[in-house]
Scaffold this active site. Structure first.
Site, PDB file in Angstrom:
ATOM      1  N   ARG A  38       0.576  -1.004  -0.243  1.00 41.21           N
ATOM      2  CA  ARG A  38      -0.034   0.075  -0.272  1.00 41.21           C
ATOM      3  C   ARG A  38       0.929   0.617  -0.037  1.00 41.21           C
ATOM      4  O   ARG A  38       0.919   2.020  -0.295  1.00 41.21           O
ATOM      5  CB  ARG A  38      -0.698  -0.082   1.384  1.00 41.21           C
ATOM      6  CG  ARG A  38      -1.975  -0.922   0.869  1.00 41.21           C
ATOM      7  CD  ARG A  38      -3.567  -0.208   2.134  1.00 41.21           C
ATOM      8  NE  ARG A  38      -4.443  -1.276   1.862  1.00 41.21           N
ATOM      9  CZ  ARG A  38      -5.465  -2.227   2.174  1.00 41.21           C
ATOM     10  NH1 ARG A  38      -5.344  -1.969   3.391  1.00 41.21           N
ATOM     11  NH2 ARG A  38      -6.651  -2.791   1.913  1.00 41.21           N
ATOM     12  N   LYS A 200     -17.741 -16.382   1.272  1.00 42.58           N
ATOM     13  CA  LYS A 200     -18.932 -16.257   1.763  1.00 42.58           C
ATOM     14  C   LYS A 200     -19.171 -15.098   1.245  1.00 42.58           C
ATOM     15  O   LYS A 200     -19.015 -14.455   0.392  1.00 42.58           O
ATOM     16  CB  LYS A 200     -18.722 -15.738   3.410  1.00 42.58           C
ATOM     17  CG  LYS A 200     -18.483 -15.153   4.823  1.00 42.58           C
ATOM     18  CD  LYS A 200     -18.250 -14.901   5.810  1.00 42.58           C
ATOM     19  CE  LYS A 200     -18.166 -15.893   6.822  1.00 42.58           C
ATOM     20  NZ  LYS A 200     -17.981 -14.782   7.599  1.00 42.58           N
ATOM     21  N   GLY A 353      -8.037  -8.653  -1.630  1.00 44.51           N
ATOM     22  CA  GLY A 353      -6.760  -9.027  -1.090  1.00 44.51           C
ATOM     23  C   GLY A 353      -6.334 -10.257  -1.680  1.00 44.51           C
ATOM     24  O   GLY A 353      -4.959 -10.409  -1.725  1.00 44.51           O
ATOM     25  N   GLY A 376     -12.839  -3.374   0.170  1.00 45.79           N
ATOM     26  CA  GLY A 376     -13.960  -3.997   0.607  1.00 45.79           C
ATOM     27  C   GLY A 376     -15.056  -2.660  -0.789  1.00 45.79           C
ATOM     28  O   GLY A 376     -15.582  -2.362  -0.828  1.00 45.79           O
TER      29      GLY A 376
END
Ligand code: ADP
Ligand code: MG
Length: 397
Positions: A38, A200, A353, A376
């Protein structure tokens, strides 16, 4: 269209006080930066400003300190690493609001302490945002990773800057993310194929429904597929399944029909641990004690054929427990399929990620059009949502 730093004339940046909100929220190992991806992703914007002779003040959060000073979450080690990769000293300002910190001079970079040490940060507090805006004359939001949240150092500061007559623009990384995940996927070259996986369904329902109406094919793997298997009435043994999402999966299957392609075979193992015994089975042959850990070889081939014909591909979520080498073949297969498609001229965008890590493990990162730096935020964009961190910027031509 929002204003962006890419369209700013470097000559107007010389000597200006510029506040950059970067996403330097890197994984730490104690006081050591464990992974500087990052930081590296934030460089183009900071370098452009330094080269233009701006006075650069950088803000970022790190972890979740909940509005209290937590020495373990200080950005001091990050300032040092940022300086190392930038190739020039980055001065660390130990106060989030710059109190007692000398202003940067032209061409200098100062990184202030963790924005989340301030209670008002995650509440998007107006006063706090104004204090930050007062530290500069131009605000650059380059923190794509937090663009889906409305915080004081991302959203409030942009409004405060505009109220006092200054501009709030997107940084180079932010602009690149928006170009690939927003613009490119809005009017994609077809066939447009999405590959979704991961643990999920729940965190990705909006993405599944938004993409399913826009793509030509939706390939689903990972534990996410297990829930769909159950919706089809198949046995999934001891596999990870979201029982409370089976009904939703059933409804989705009815709506999307043939667009959705599920695995036909899978790798089942005694457990998710490395070294656990595994075998390939048809999806109708999963036994009570079995854990589905990966998609099978027949599925890898079927997915490869679809991906090979695509002109636009978006991939989020691994096909299996790729952290365990024995269960990583399906994910590796997809990684190679999308890289081959990209070599053949398709646009390939990867979000998430773990998917980025998987592409890296498979050695194909350099062969893809874009790997998103935000989990996200990339999911929110794929779901067609507006990002508050972008909405708050100045409107441009
Ligand atoms: P991303 O970070 O790319 O968005 P996710 O975080 O949604 O991806 O999912 C990644 C996780 O999903 C990995 O830790 C992987 O082990 C897990 N996973 C994938 N397939 C399975 C499976 N069949 N059973 C259990 N876990 C799985
Ligand atoms: Mg993940």
């Amino acid at each position: 269209m929002k204003k962006t730093l890419a369209n700013c004339d470097p000559s107007v940046l010389a000597g200006r006080r510029v506040i950059v909100r970067s996403d330097l929220n890197v994984p730490m190992d104690g006081a050591r930066v464990a992974d500087d991806q990052r930081i590296v992703a934030s460089l183009p914007t900071i370098r452009m400003l330094v080269d233009a002779g701006a006075r650069v003040l950088v803000l970022s959060h790190l972890g979740r300190p909940k509005g209290e000073v937590d020495p373990g979450l200080s950005l001091a080690p990050v300032a040092e690493r940022l300086g190392a990769v930038l190739g020039r000293e980055v001065r660390f300002g130990p106060d989030p609001l710059g109190r007692g910190v000398a202003e940067p001079i032209s061409g200098e970079v100062v990184l202030l302490e963790n924005t989340r040490f301030e209670l008002g940060e995650t509440r998007n507090d107006t006063e706090l945002a104004r204090s930050w805006a007062d530290l500069g004359d131009l605000f650059v939001n380059d923190a794509f990773g937090t663009a889906h949240r409305a915080h004081a150092s991302t959203v409030g500061i942009a409004s405060a800057m505009r109220s006092k007559g200054g501009d709030a623009v997107s940084g180079l990384l932010m602009a690149r993310e928006l170009r690939y995940l927003g613009d490119a996927l809005r009017e994609p070259d077809r066939p447009f194929v999405a590959i979704l996986g991961g643990a999920k369904i729940s965190g990705k329902i909006d993405v599944i429904s938004a993409l399913s109406s826009r793509v030509d094919r939706l390939l689903v793997g990972g534990a996410m597929a297990n829930t769909f298997f159950r919706a089809l009435g198949l046995d999934t043994g001891a596999s990870l399944v979201e029982e409370d999402r089976i009904e939703m999966a059933r409804e989705l299957l009815e709506v999307v029909g043939d667009t959705l392609l599920l695995p036909t075979d899978c790798i089942v193992a005694e457990s998710l641990e490395a070294g656990s015994r595994s075998r390939v089975v048809h999806r109708s042959q999963v036994e009570d004690a079995d854990h589905i850990v990966d998609v099978g070889p027949e599925t890898v081939t079927a997915f490869d054929e679809v991906i090979g014909r695509a002109r636009t591909v978006v991939w989020n979520g691994p096909m299996g427990v790729f952290e365990v080498p024995d269960f990583s073949r399906g994910t590796e297969g997809v990684a190679h399929s999308v890289a081959d498609a990209c070599d053949g001229g398709a646009l390939v965008v990867v979000g998430g990620g773990d998917s980025a890590a998987a592409a890296h493990l498979a050695g194909v990162s350099d062969r893809l059009s874009h790997i998103s730096s935000g989990g996200g935020a990339s999911l929110a964009l794929l779901a067609g949502q507006e990002l508050p961190g972008v909405e708050s910027l100045s409107d441009g031509a």
